[in-house]
Design a protein around this motif. Structure first.
Motif, PDB file in Angstrom:
ATOM      1  N   ASN A 325     -35.433  23.075 -27.325  1.00 29.59           N
ATOM      2  CA  ASN A 325     -36.291  24.187 -27.737  1.00 29.59           C
ATOM      3  C   ASN A 325     -35.663  24.972 -28.880  1.00 29.59           C
ATOM      4  N   ASN A 326     -36.452  25.244 -29.911  1.00 23.07           N
ATOM      5  CA  ASN A 326     -36.104  26.232 -30.925  1.00 23.07           C
ATOM      6  C   ASN A 326     -36.872  27.506 -30.617  1.00 23.07           C
ATOM      7  N   CYS A 327     -36.196  28.599 -30.560  1.00 26.93           N
ATOM      8  CA  CYS A 327     -36.857  29.846 -30.155  1.00 26.93           C
ATOM      9  C   CYS A 327     -36.819  30.901 -31.248  1.00 26.93           C
ATOM     10  N   GLY A 328     -36.796  30.482 -32.457  1.00 26.24           N
ATOM     11  CA  GLY A 328     -36.775  31.472 -33.527  1.00 26.24           C
ATOM     12  C   GLY A 328     -35.714  31.129 -34.551  1.00 26.24           C
ATOM     13  N   THR A 329     -35.236  32.119 -35.234  1.00 26.84           N
ATOM     14  CA  THR A 329     -34.248  31.895 -36.279  1.00 26.84           C
ATOM     15  C   THR A 329     -32.876  31.682 -35.674  1.00 26.84           C
ATOM     16  N   THR A 330     -32.002  31.105 -36.457  1.00 23.53           N
ATOM     17  CA  THR A 330     -30.631  30.914 -36.028  1.00 23.53           C
ATOM     18  C   THR A 330     -29.985  32.271 -35.760  1.00 23.53           C
ATOM     19  N   GLY A 331     -29.220  32.346 -34.717  1.00 19.02           N
ATOM     20  CA  GLY A 331     -28.562  33.595 -34.366  1.00 19.02           C
ATOM     21  C   GLY A 331     -29.221  34.316 -33.216  1.00 19.02           C
ATOM     22  N   THR A 332     -30.276  33.679 -32.616  1.00 20.05           N
ATOM     23  CA  THR A 332     -30.903  34.277 -31.435  1.00 20.05           C
ATOM     24  C   THR A 332     -29.865  34.461 -30.341  1.00 20.05           C
ATOM     25  N   ASN A 333     -29.857  35.619 -29.693  1.00 19.57           N
ATOM     26  CA  ASN A 333     -28.841  35.854 -28.668  1.00 19.57           C
ATOM     27  C   ASN A 333     -29.140  35.034 -27.414  1.00 19.57           C
ATOM     28  N   VAL A 334     -28.147  34.960 -26.536  1.00 23.25           N
ATOM     29  CA  VAL A 334     -28.230  34.103 -25.354  1.00 23.25           C
ATOM     30  C   VAL A 334     -29.405  34.502 -24.466  1.00 23.25           C
ATOM     31  N   GLU A 335     -29.537  35.776 -24.204  1.00 20.08           N
ATOM     32  CA  GLU A 335     -30.600  36.234 -23.315  1.00 20.08           C
ATOM     33  C   GLU A 335     -31.961  35.883 -23.868  1.00 20.08           C
ATOM     34  N   PHE A 338     -32.686  31.842 -23.727  1.00 18.74           N
ATOM     35  CA  PHE A 338     -33.002  31.236 -22.432  1.00 18.74           C
ATOM     36  C   PHE A 338     -34.224  31.872 -21.770  1.00 18.74           C
ATOM     37  N   ARG A 339     -34.550  33.083 -22.151  1.00 17.87           N
ATOM     38  CA  ARG A 339     -35.797  33.666 -21.653  1.00 17.87           C
ATOM     39  C   ARG A 339     -36.989  32.886 -22.195  1.00 17.87           C
ATOM     40  N   GLN A 340     -36.950  32.556 -23.509  1.00 17.09           N
ATOM     41  CA  GLN A 340     -38.059  31.846 -24.126  1.00 17.09           C
ATOM     42  C   GLN A 340     -38.012  30.340 -23.872  1.00 17.09           C
ATOM     43  N   ALA A 341     -36.811  29.769 -23.853  1.00 15.91           N
ATOM     44  CA  ALA A 341     -36.687  28.309 -23.771  1.00 15.91           C
ATOM     45  C   ALA A 341     -36.739  27.777 -22.347  1.00 15.91           C
ATOM     46  N   MET A 342     -36.350  28.593 -21.367  1.00 16.97           N
ATOM     47  CA  MET A 342     -36.281  28.072 -19.989  1.00 16.97           C
ATOM     48  C   MET A 342     -37.073  28.919 -19.001  1.00 16.97           C
ATOM     49  N   TYR A 343     -36.894  30.229 -19.013  1.00 20.12           N
ATOM     50  CA  TYR A 343     -37.487  31.081 -17.980  1.00 20.12           C
ATOM     51  C   TYR A 343     -39.009  31.101 -18.056  1.00 20.12           C
ATOM     52  N   ILE A 344     -39.560  31.381 -19.218  1.00 20.84           N
ATOM     53  CA  ILE A 344     -41.019  31.455 -19.365  1.00 20.84           C
ATOM     54  C   ILE A 344     -41.689  30.098 -19.116  1.00 20.84           C
ATOM     55  N   PRO A 345     -41.173  28.980 -19.695  1.00 18.55           N
ATOM     56  CA  PRO A 345     -41.779  27.680 -19.367  1.00 18.55           C
ATOM     57  C   PRO A 345     -41.706  27.345 -17.868  1.00 18.55           C
TER      58      PRO A 345
END
Length: 517
Positions: A325-335, A338-345
């Motif tokens: 999963n790409n969740c935005g621009t490079t440098g997205t913080n950990v929280e 994983f909220r966008q890439a794992m928790y929501i899906p």
């Protein structure tokens, strides 16, 4: 049997010793043929008691599930559920025995169920419900077991075991790539520590991960060192930490439901409403994902990572990503990652699967639940009659629409008492409402679980072991019946023994009586 007789002799039973010492060989009745005959008599007496009560009831449900015994033979466990006609507030779920399966096709299983029921003299005209798991062989609408039986017995509606549906919904979450990989790692860790009795749930695994990683990092056994190193690397990642916390959090939410769904008195509408409440909770978490992820997941991951000495970092991203999963621009913080890439899906998938698995099937059976005063008061008189019309299309109960309307009027002028908890509590009040009485008796035969037949698997594995792997099925089924119904036998021991002696002595035999009047 010989060992038990010798045990009695060693304990000082002189009557048995004298019999075995003095009786003719064909009058001792200690051969394996006699042993098999006695076991068959035990089973017949138990079954006849159950079948007689079931045939005198308003109707019954058939429960079935299969497992393999120690020799690899597939065994179909069959049971029934009904309301005892002598004690109408008593719901009975009874195990009826095992049937060996030659193959696992729907035709073979349906034939085995019907043949077993007919051999036991069950009146299949009173078959109201089939309760199986939801696999295509059992629940297929075209060529499944349920459809084959319904061709012969149209009233036999299908009820899918609620706890099994919940497990299937959770199991289907493995379609998410990251979740599937994490669950695979979790299973491998549990298998690696298979000697440990502490792995009881996802929560216990999460709480003991520091001990597990310590063992994996110090594994010195040459045969398992490589596997331990692989598991250590897989379970020391940020992705695994977030996945473990997410899975364990929602497993803990769903686990009490699985336990609650094993209650015999649970009704279908209650199951549906409980799942609806769960969906409300999960939807709330989804709609306020920022808040809940931060409070429930991210905080726990920080605690776990500190305990395991894991540095939390988001995975690398690139402009063209295919398998992550790409969740935005490079440098997205950990929280955020994983909220966008794992928790929501994960939440989206869980919500979708629960809604699919617990769709409003068996609408006629659900509508029967509205005969309870507490649930009936949520409807108008016209709405209740409409719902009961769908029931009557299936069960064809005489004057049911008229009786249910009068039933509604009766409770409209009554002061409802909260002491009426179960549908069986209503039966004493239905003396002048025969159609409603019949509908309530049908309702109480509807199972939400098949735990009765699943519990028989424990008896199967206790009886047929590696040392007794060639046991004939007649003996196996009889011994399992004795094991499952042992409390019933103990409570009526004298009566049970008298029936066995009468049945055994009804055949022409060379008997030598040990007692005189």
């Amino acid at each position: 049997m010989h060992q038990l007789l010798n045990f009695r002799i060693e304990a000082g039973d002189k009557i048995i010793k004298n019999h075995l010492d003095t009786a003719a060989m064909n009058a001792k009745y200690t051969s394996h043929q006699t042993e098999k005959e006695l076991i068959k008599i035990y089973e017949q007496i138990l079954v006849n008691n159950i079948v007689s009560a079931a045939n005198n009831s308003i109707g019954f449900s058939v429960l079935a599930d299969e497992t393999a015994n120690i020799s690899g033979t597939e065994q179909l466990s069959i049971g029934i559920r009904f309301v005892d006609p002598t004690k109408e507030q008593m719901i009975r779920e009874e195990f009826l025995g095992f049937v060996p399966l030659n193959d696992m096709s729907a035709a073979s299983i349906s034939d085995a169920i019907l043949s077993k029921c007919l051999s036991l003299s069950l009146n299949l005209g009173r078959l109201l419900v089939q309760a199986y798991d939801g696999c295509s062989t059992m629940a297929g609408k075209d060529n499944g077991v349920l459809s084959r039986i319904r061709i012969k017995y149209p009233k036999a509606a299908f009820v899918h075991w609620s706890s099994h549906r919940l497990n299937m919904a959770v199991n289907d979450l493995r379609a998410l790539r990251q979740i599937r990989n994490i669950i695979g790692t979790i299973k491998s860790i549990i298998m690696f520590f298979r000697e440990s009795p502490k792995i009881r749930s996802m929560t216990s695994l999460r709480d003991s991960m520091d001990c597990k990683l310590d063992v994996l990092s110090n594994e010195a056994n040459g045969n398992t060192r490589q596997l331990a190193h692989q598991l250590l690397l897989a379970s020391s990642s940020t992705t695994f930490s977030f996945g473990l916390i997410i899975i364990s959090f929602y497993s803990a939410l769903l686990e009490p439901c699985t336990q609650a769904f094993q209650a015999i008195q649970l009704d279908l509408l209650q199951v549906q409403r409980h799942i609806h409440e769960l969906l409300l909770i999960i939807n709330l978490h989804r709609n306020k994902a920022d808040m809940h992820f931060s409070a429930d997941i991210h905080k726990r991951v920080i605690q776990l990572s500190g305990k395991l000495n894991i540095q939390l970092t988001p995975p690398l991203e690139c402009s063209r990503q295919l398998y992550r999963n790409n969740c935005g621009t490079t440098g997205t913080n950990v929280e955020e990652y994983f909220r966008q890439a794992m928790y929501i899906p994960y939440l989206d998938s869980l919500i979708d699967l629960l809604q699919t698995r617990f769709s409003k099937d068996n609408i006629a059976q659900f509508n029967l639940c509205f005969l309870h005063p507490a649930k009936m008061r949520t409807l108008t008189r016209e709405k209740l009659i409409e719902k009961m019309s769908t029931v009557n299309e299936v069960y064809k109960i005489d004057i049911f629409k008229l009786d249910s309307a009068i039933w509604f009027d009766f409770w409209a002028i009554q002061s409802f008492q909260n002491t009426i908890n179960e549908f069986t509590d209503l039966l004493p009040r239905t003396v002048f409402y025969p159609a409603v009485r019949e509908a309530l008796l049908i309702l109480t035969t509807l199972p939400t679980i098949t735990c009765t037949v699943e519990r028989s698997f424990s008896a199967l594995w206790r009886v047929k072991t590696w040392l007794r792997s060639t046991m004939f099925n007649e003996v196996l089924s009889g011994l399992c019946m004795l094991s499952v119904h042992r409390e019933k036998i103990r409570s009526r021991k004298s009566e049970f023994m008298e029936q066995i002696v009468n049945k055994f002595g009804s055949e022409r035999r060379r008997l030598q009586f040990l007692f005189t009047e």
